[in-house]
Scaffold this motif. Structure first.
Motif, PDB file in Angstrom:
ATOM      1  N   ASP A   1      28.586  -7.251 -43.192  1.00 33.66           N
ATOM      2  CA  ASP A   1      27.113  -7.323 -43.801  1.00 33.66           C
ATOM      3  C   ASP A   1      27.106  -7.762 -45.267  1.00 33.66           C
ATOM      4  OD1 ASP A   1      25.734  -5.774 -41.588  1.00 33.66           O
ATOM      5  OD2 ASP A   1      27.099  -4.091 -42.326  1.00 33.66           O
ATOM      6  N   ILE A   2      28.202  -7.590 -45.974  1.00 30.34           N
ATOM      7  CA  ILE A   2      28.153  -7.741 -47.382  1.00 30.34           C
ATOM      8  C   ILE A   2      29.338  -8.922 -47.596  1.00 30.34           C
ATOM      9  CG2 ILE A   2      28.423  -6.653 -49.980  1.00 30.34           C
ATOM     10  CD1 ILE A   2      27.647  -4.011 -48.605  1.00 30.34           C
ATOM     11  N   VAL A   3      29.262  -9.792 -48.597  1.00 31.30           N
ATOM     12  CA  VAL A   3      30.191 -10.560 -49.080  1.00 31.30           C
ATOM     13  C   VAL A   3      30.046 -10.630 -50.593  1.00 31.30           C
ATOM     14  CG1 VAL A   3      31.002 -12.728 -48.941  1.00 31.30           C
ATOM     15  CG2 VAL A   3      30.348 -11.977 -46.849  1.00 31.30           C
ATOM     16  N   ALA A   4      31.092 -10.336 -51.251  1.00 31.43           N
ATOM     17  CA  ALA A   4      31.117 -10.423 -52.696  1.00 31.43           C
ATOM     18  C   ALA A   4      32.200 -11.161 -53.145  1.00 31.43           C
ATOM     19  CB  ALA A   4      31.275  -9.204 -53.233  1.00 31.43           C
ATOM     20  N   SER A   5      31.980 -11.698 -54.333  1.00 33.66           N
ATOM     21  CA  SER A   5      32.788 -12.656 -55.049  1.00 33.66           C
ATOM     22  C   SER A   5      34.179 -11.909 -55.671  1.00 33.66           C
ATOM     23  CB  SER A   5      32.287 -13.818 -55.887  1.00 33.66           C
ATOM     24  OG  SER A   5      31.815 -12.885 -57.030  1.00 33.66           O
ATOM     25  N   GLU A   6      34.954 -12.535 -56.096  1.00 28.75           N
ATOM     26  CA  GLU A   6      36.284 -12.052 -56.851  1.00 28.75           C
ATOM     27  C   GLU A   6      35.794 -11.513 -58.092  1.00 28.75           C
ATOM     28  OE1 GLU A   6      40.153 -11.115 -58.456  1.00 28.75           O
ATOM     29  OE2 GLU A   6      39.264 -11.456 -56.445  1.00 28.75           O
ATOM     30  N   ALA A   7      34.767 -12.254 -58.682  1.00 28.27           N
ATOM     31  CA  ALA A   7      34.320 -11.826 -60.105  1.00 28.27           C
ATOM     32  C   ALA A   7      33.612 -10.471 -60.097  1.00 28.27           C
ATOM     33  CB  ALA A   7      33.293 -12.771 -60.669  1.00 28.27           C
TER      34      ALA A   7
END
Length: 738
Positions: A624-630
């Protein structure tokens, strides 16, 4: 600045006489009275005694006026037995005394008793004792007595009695006129009394517009000559008949009205200077409350003097003023220290000031001083107030008020200068009020504009925070580090084909409301709604260091909200929906952007584009969620599962992507165990150890056989294992589509 200068201009015009504001005049009187009462000495002056025609005297001696035989006895008692230095009368003896019957006896001697033997001779022997006016004149002759009289402004300009010689004549002043009060009538004493006691002074006082006596004229003009007041005449008599010399403020101009700085008295003992204002008046230096119980002067009942009840010599060397406190004789005045103040004590206070060398007066430069203090205070406020906050503006205004009042009080106490103050204080108060009002209106308008601009984007909590300092927030574009979110609904297109438009609208509004509530609950700014997609960002317009963590928590709450909605859909037979959320943190350009027709507060930049790409990867990885390394680095307090390294369309650098499992301490131990196995599987894949990948994948599939993420990785491993070993491979997946 203009709104602050407006009261300054009006204040200067009032001070210079260009316009007149009655409320400022009343305020000036009020301030003067307060200052006067606050500085009253409340000490007796033993040099001056008031002989009072009081109610007790009227009961014991009889109604006023008393016979001149009694007045002769009164004068003889004071001069011969008591030895007073000066006797001043705050009464006038304008009519002849006929109480002895001498006039009737003379009429009989000339009429019915004319032929009566011896009557005329006896009357001639008795006449001197029956001529009470002559007896009173004899008691005053050669004594240091000062009679009183009054001036009037009758239309006919009538005069009654005999005026004394003027203190100053035009000839003495070389034809120069004085700016004095001008009268055209008078009521004075009988000629026989005026000849016996040539020293006399008028006892007129000066009432202001409110009827209060604050000043006493020292000189008044009548038919081109200048006459002295009772207080000045008594003081001159006490000094031995000092000459009056005018002290001009500037070189006198013959034939024109000239201002005096004061009056000089030239006597054998030296010179005395008595300052005056523009009307040749001096302010009364009241010592305290008036009357016998006031404590400023000793009061003696006139009946006690007349009946010889005082010890001989008890008044020796004193200045005695005869006056009345009896209400029926109507010699009570309204003053700053009492509403029924004896008129005779007004003169006593002025005389006391002369004796002590302490006078209160309004100098000739008072107007210039007032204009200067208004201009200085006003310009200071005009320059500084617009630069200050409301609290500091009030502090500055208070400091200016204290400075003006302190300077005024200092000049009054030390030098006896009664300088104006009301206009300057009013200008400070009004200027500050106008500045505050202008600031309030400007701030209100700014707040309304701010609420209008940001109200549809920003949660109410942030709008309230922004309204505390609206000047800090604008729509102008700026570069900031923010966190952006893209949220897209899954399965909505298929659902829209099966539902009526009204039902679809209600469903879409319900979903968007739930998602928006989650975003706003964590202080996110709604950027826009795009079909079935929501775009939001954190960190603007209100800056916050926790923008990444707030965005992640909002994403978790949005997923939970959709799961709750799906549970209801399952119960009602509606199809379920899914969402995909992409999160990225980085530098973005935020501000009001668009065309002349339509604009919006939004964010743009590479970091925004990456966030959009990450949202599209949710379907690929089955999360459901994809977040970046930052975002992961700045969102502390969460448990993260690394999904992959990817190269999205338009970017060559690989980006690590993550999925938030939940907050630290809230993730179940079994899930933490699977996370550890997943990390080992991911490490095996990047090491191209396909056998290890198979072992870890098998263990993970037993725990979660429906995992779309594991299915995707299984396919990927199957494709990679047929390829030769790549020593420089970084394990990233390339995506060439949006």
């Amino acid at each position: 600045m203009v709104w602050v200068l407006a009261p300054v201009v009006l204040g200067v015009l009032h001070a210079s006489g260009g316009v007149s504001f009655q409320f400022l005049e009343r305020l000036e009187h009020l301030l003067y009275d307060v200052r006067l009462r606050a500085t009253l000495p409340h000490t007796p002056d033993g040099r001056i005694v008031i002989v009072d025609i009081d109610e007790a005297s009227l009961q014991r001696v009889g109604q006023w006026p008393w016979g001149r035989d009694k007045m002769a006895a009164f004068a003889n008692e004071l001069f011969e037995r008591q030895g007073v230095a000066v006797l001043g009368f705050d009464v006038v003896f304008a009519e002849a005394d006929t109480s002895s019957g001498l006039a009737r006896l003379n009429a009989l001697a000339q009429g019915p008793l004319k032929s009566q033997p011896g009557f005329a001779q006896a009357l001639e022997r008795l006449a001197p004792t029956l001529d009470y006016d002559a007896r009173f004149a004899g008691a005053l002759d050669t004594q240091n007595a000062v009679l009183g009289y009054y001036f009037t402004s009758d239309r006919d300009g009538q005069g009654r009695g005999a005026l004394p010689s003027p203190a100053l004549t035009l000839r003495q002043m070389g034809g120069s006129l004085l700016n004095a009060t001008v009268w055209n009538g008078f009521g004075s004493n009988l000629a026989v009394l005026a000849q016996a006691a040539p020293a006399a002074g008028f006892f007129n006082t000066m009432s202001d517009e409110d009827g209060v006596v604050r000043s006493l004229p020292l000189l008044a003009e009548y038919q081109g000559a200048y006459y002295e007041s009772l207080a000045l005449a008594v003081y001159r008599a006490f000094l031995g008949g000092a000459n009056v010399v005018p002290a001009f403020a500037t070189d006198p101009v013959p034939g024109e009205r000239n201002l005096l700085r004061g009056v000089e008295l030239h006597a054998s003992g030296g010179r005395k200077f008595l300052p005056v204002d523009e009307q040749l008046a001096t302010l009364v230096p009241y010592r305290g409350p008036g009357g016998p119980s006031g404590g400023s002067f000793r009061y003696i009942s006139a009946a006690d003097v007349l009946q010889g009840r005082l010890p001989a010599g008890s008044l020796r060397g004193k200045i005695v003023l005869m006056g009345s406190t009896a209400p029926g004789l109507q010699d009570l005045r309204a003053t700053p220290v009492g509403r029924a103040y004896p008129g005779v004590e007004v003169h006593a206070n002025v005389l006391s000031g002369f004796l002590s060398g302490k006078a209160i007066y309004r100098p000739d430069y008072a107007t210039a001083f007032d204009v200067l203090q208004i201009a200085v205070a006003g310009v200071l406020l005009a320059l500084v107030l617009p630069l200050l906050s409301a609290a500091r503006a009030l502090l500055l205004a208070a400091a200016v008020l204290v400075a003006l009042a302190g300077l005024n009080a200092q000049l009054y106490l030390v030098y006896g200068l009664a300088l104006p103050l009301a206009s300057a204080l009013a200008v400070v108060v009004v200027a500050t009020a106008l500045d505050m009002a202008h600031g309030y209106l400007t701030e209100s308008r700014t707040k309304r504009n701010l609420a209008h601009l940001f109200g549809t984007y920003v949660p109410p909590e942030l709008v309230d925070q922004m309204l505390l300092a609206p000047e800090r927030y604008t729509m102008q574009a700026a570069s900031r580090e923010l966190t952006v979110m893209f949220c897209d609904m899954r399965g909505f297109t298929a659902m829209s084909e099966r539902m009526e438009p009204v039902q679809l609208q209600a469903l879409l509004n319900d979903i968007f409301s739930r998602l928006t509530q989650a975003i706003r609950a964590h202080l996110g700014t709604i950027d826009k709604y795009m079909g079935d997609c929501v775009m939001a960002f954190w960190g603007a317009p209100v800056p916050t260091q926790q923008h990444a963590a707030l965005a992640v928590q909002a994403a978790l709450d949005m997923v939970a909200a959709v799961q709750s909605l799906n549970a209801r859909h399952r119960a009602t037979g509606l199809p379920e929906i899914g969402i995909g959320i992409g999160l990225n943190t980085g530098p973005m350009c935020v501000g009001d952007m668009g065309s002349d027709i339509r604009r919006s507060y939004t964010v743009i930049g590479d970091a925004v584009n990456l966030g959009s790409r990450l949202e599209g990867l949710c379907k690929v990885y089955g999360v459901d969620i994809v977040a970046s390394e930052a975002t992961r680095q700045q969102a502390s307090g969460f448990v993260w599962q690394e999904l992959d390294r990817v190269r999205v369309k338009g970017k060559e650098d690989a980006v690590a992507i993550f999925y938030p499992l939940g907050r630290l301490g809230e993730v179940a131990p079994a899930q933490m165990h699977r996370l550890a196995q997943w990390n080992e599987a991911l490490a095996s894949l990047r090491a191209q150890d396909w056998a290890a990948c198979d072992r870890h994948a098998e263990s993970l599939r037993r725990a979660d056989p429906e995992s779309k993420l594991l299915a995707w990785y299984a396919e990927r491993v199957a494709m990679l294992r047929v390829l030769p070993y790549q020593p420089d491979w970084d394990g990233a997946t390339r995506f060439d589509t949006k």
